[in-house]
Enzyme design. Structure first.
Site, PDB file in Angstrom:
ATOM      1  N   TYR A 116       0.826  -1.220   0.000  1.00  0.00           N
ATOM      2  CA  TYR A 116       0.000   0.000   0.000  1.00  0.00           C
ATOM      3  C   TYR A 116       0.853   1.259   0.000  1.00  0.00           C
ATOM      4  CZ  TYR A 116      -4.455  -2.354   0.336  1.00  0.00           C
ATOM      5  OH  TYR A 116      -5.569  -3.107   0.036  1.00  0.00           O
TER       6      TYR A 116
ATOM      7  N   TYR B  34     -14.476  -4.281   2.907  1.00  0.00           N
ATOM      8  CA  TYR B  34     -13.103  -4.714   2.626  1.00  0.00           C
ATOM      9  C   TYR B  34     -12.910  -6.079   3.270  1.00  0.00           C
ATOM     10  CZ  TYR B  34      -8.109  -5.232   2.422  1.00  0.00           C
ATOM     11  OH  TYR B  34      -6.852  -5.738   2.170  1.00  0.00           O
TER      12      TYR B  34
ATOM     13  N   ASP C  31     -17.059 -11.684   8.956  1.00  0.00           N
ATOM     14  CA  ASP C  31     -15.622 -11.435   8.826  1.00  0.00           C
ATOM     15  C   ASP C  31     -15.174 -10.684  10.088  1.00  0.00           C
ATOM     16  OD1 ASP C  31     -13.103 -10.482   8.365  1.00  0.00           O
ATOM     17  OD2 ASP C  31     -13.519  -9.652   6.372  1.00  0.00           O
TER      18      ASP C  31
ATOM     19  N   LYS D 260      -5.412 -11.420  12.377  1.00  0.00           N
ATOM     20  CA  LYS D 260      -4.959 -10.248  13.146  1.00  0.00           C
ATOM     21  C   LYS D 260      -4.760 -10.532  14.640  1.00  0.00           C
ATOM     22  CE  LYS D 260      -6.788  -6.809   9.904  1.00  0.00           C
ATOM     23  NZ  LYS D 260      -5.667  -6.095   9.360  1.00  0.00           N
TER      24      LYS D 260
HETATM   25  N1  PMP Z   1     -11.045  -8.705   6.521  1.00  0.00           N
HETATM   26  C1  PMP Z   1     -11.018  -7.540   7.192  1.00  0.00           C
HETATM   27  C2  PMP Z   1     -12.270  -7.039   7.829  1.00  0.00           C
HETATM   28  C3  PMP Z   1      -9.829  -6.816   7.290  1.00  0.00           C
HETATM   29  O1  PMP Z   1      -9.821  -5.651   7.938  1.00  0.00           O
HETATM   30  C4  PMP Z   1      -8.657  -7.334   6.693  1.00  0.00           C
HETATM   31  C5  PMP Z   1      -7.312  -6.612   6.766  1.00  0.00           C
HETATM   32  N2  PMP Z   1      -7.300  -5.289   7.049  1.00  0.00           N
HETATM   33  C6  PMP Z   1      -8.748  -8.544   6.004  1.00  0.00           C
HETATM   34  C7  PMP Z   1      -9.946  -9.204   5.947  1.00  0.00           C
HETATM   35  C8  PMP Z   1      -7.544  -9.123   5.311  1.00  0.00           C
HETATM   36  O2  PMP Z   1      -6.636  -9.591   6.236  1.00  0.00           O
HETATM   37  P1  PMP Z   1      -5.105  -9.806   5.828  1.00  0.00           P
HETATM   38  O3  PMP Z   1      -4.534  -8.433   5.656  1.00  0.00           O
HETATM   39  O4  PMP Z   1      -4.520 -10.536   6.983  1.00  0.00           O
HETATM   40  O5  PMP Z   1      -5.085 -10.599   4.578  1.00  0.00           O
END
Ligand code: PMP
Length: 421
Positions: free
Chosen positions: A15, A142, A234, A263
């Site tokens: 990014y 996202y 998610d 995360k």
């Molecule tokens: N889902 C959500 C809600 C996220 O915020 C993120 C990452 N910011 C992801 C999926 C993707 O996770 P990763 O960056 O570990 O691939």
């Protein structure tokens, strides 16, 4: 050469527009909410290093557990083999989750946890001999950067270059009292084609920390259940205390069919993804017909070190002091939000638990590309705070160990920025 100079010769950052971005800061040590650069300057990590860290950096307990695991077993293929950290983590995770979650599938990160969830739903219908290949998602969502995860994310600058290659998704607005009936009809009209509905519960993170009410999400989930459409929560960002409860889904009456985590799962120590599902979904893959297998797996599936980090993080997460810290941060955020919400430079302030977001007035539309972003980012770095604005939206979501002094310093620096920039 220092770290930054060596980096610039060989590394391409995520990014990051490499032509114009400021050179990256070399970090040599982390402790609590602080990251230290080569000169020993502390940066308070107010964004938990892309939202992953929950107990602070280089936590000695997690470090010890990871080191112990490293000496026992670093990795083993997870097809045909298993190991204690993976089994124990699955058991303990399922204990924390809604009772309908019965099986754990491991992968590597948030995006892969989503890919697995989508594949589970799509192949469920395939295994049942039904053509249900369409997915519902929220506009502005996202879910990650791999192709499937991108496809179910809102179309934006992030997805532009790949648009033609992304599969077709039915995008709906966030639910409100006003539009809920219309959203339900939109779903019902397509129901024979719909496989699943994927969403970020309560907070759309990367989309700008957009928050919405549990009651309307519950309504949508209930409707999907009635129409036989699977729901995928998610919780990659919202999981493990961010929203004030252990999981955002804990605010809901409905239970999702599938949940995704990453995360905070390992306390931000190791890359690990988890997708959990119901018995109903799991059972649709059981067959004498080998073609009904879920053909998905990564080399590092259920890596024992990552699982050990997750177990150690969970030990810390269930300690009463963590809940107390989450409550403390939530309350401090609330006080600060009340203080700044009438500032002429603030358009809106919103908060869910430990997540506080402020939308700045710039005279322009709110956008990821708002030029205020770089000014604010550099301003806070100079002050020794890592805040990564999403355009003109700044947000704070710190590790739960952040001290009151560190929080006050972040708030007063934001207040100064509001008054001076
Ligand atoms: N889902 C959500 C809600 C996220 O915020 C993120 C990452 N910011 C992801 C999926 C993707 O996770 P990763 O960056 O570990 O691939």
């Amino acid at each position: 050469m220092n770290l930054t100079e060596r980096d610039l010769k060989v590394i391409w950052h995520p990014y990051t527009q490499m032509q114009t971005a400021a050179a990256p800061i070399g970090i040599v040590k982390g402790e609590g909410a602080c990251l230290y650069d080569e000169a020993g300057k502390c940066y308070i990590d107010a964004v938990s290093s892309w939202w992953v860290n929950i107990h602070g950096h280089a936590h000695p307990y997690i470090a010890q557990k990871v080191a112990e695991q490293l000496r026992e077993l670093e990795h083993v293929i997870f097809a045909g083999f298993t190991h204690k950290p993976a089994v124990e983590l699955a058991e303990r995770l399922l204990d924390l989750l809604p009772a309908n979650q019965r099986k754990v599938f491991y992968s590597d990160n948030g995006s892969t946890a989503i890919e697995v969830a989508l594949k589970m739903c799509l192949q469920y219908w395939h295994n049942k001999g039904e053509q249900r290949t369409k997915i519902v998602a929220f506009k502005n969502a996202y879910h990650g950067d791999t192709f499937g995860a991108m496809a179910v994310s809102g179309r934006s600058a992030f997805t532009n270059a790949f648009e033609k290659l992304l599969f077709d998704v039915e995008f709906i607005d966030l639910p409100t009292e006003q539009n809920i009936s219309q959203l339900k009809s939109q779903i019902s009209n397509l129901k024979s084609q719909l496989s699943c509905f994927v969403f970020e519960p309560l907070v759309q993170g990367s989309g700008g920390m957009i928050m919405y009410e549990a009651i309307w999400l519950d309504e949508l989930m209930k409707h999907c259940k009635q129409e036989g459409i699977f729901t995928i929560a998610d919780e990659v960002f919202t999981g493990f205390g961010r929203t004030g409860k252990s999981f955002a889904s804990d605010y809901l009456l409905q239970q999702p069919d599938i949940m995704c985590f990453s995360k905070g799962l390992t306390g931000g120590t190791m890359a690990l993804g988890v997708t959990t599902c119901t018995r109903q979904i799991y059972d649709a893959f059981l067959s004498d017909d080998r073609l009904k297998t879920l053909f998905h797996g990564h080399s590092f599936t259920a890596n024992p070190i990552a699982c050990a980090a997750a177990l150690a993080s969970m030990d810390l997460f269930v300690e009463p002091s963590t809940a107390a810290n989450i409550k403390r941060i939530t309350e401090q955020h609330r006080v600060f939000a009340t203080q700044v919400k009438h500032h002429p430079r603030i358009r809106t302030v919103r908060q869910t638990g430990t997540i506080l977001a402020m939308e700045w007035e710039t005279g322009n539309d709110t956008s990821y590309f708002n030029s205020l972003r770089d000014t604010l980012y550099q301003y806070f770095l100079r002050a020794g705070i890592v805040l990564r604005p999403l355009g003109n939206i700044i947000y704070i979501l710190p590790p739960y160990c952040i001290t009151n002094e560190q929080l006050s310093y972040i708030y007063s620096t934001i207040q100064q920025a509001l008054d001076t920039i």
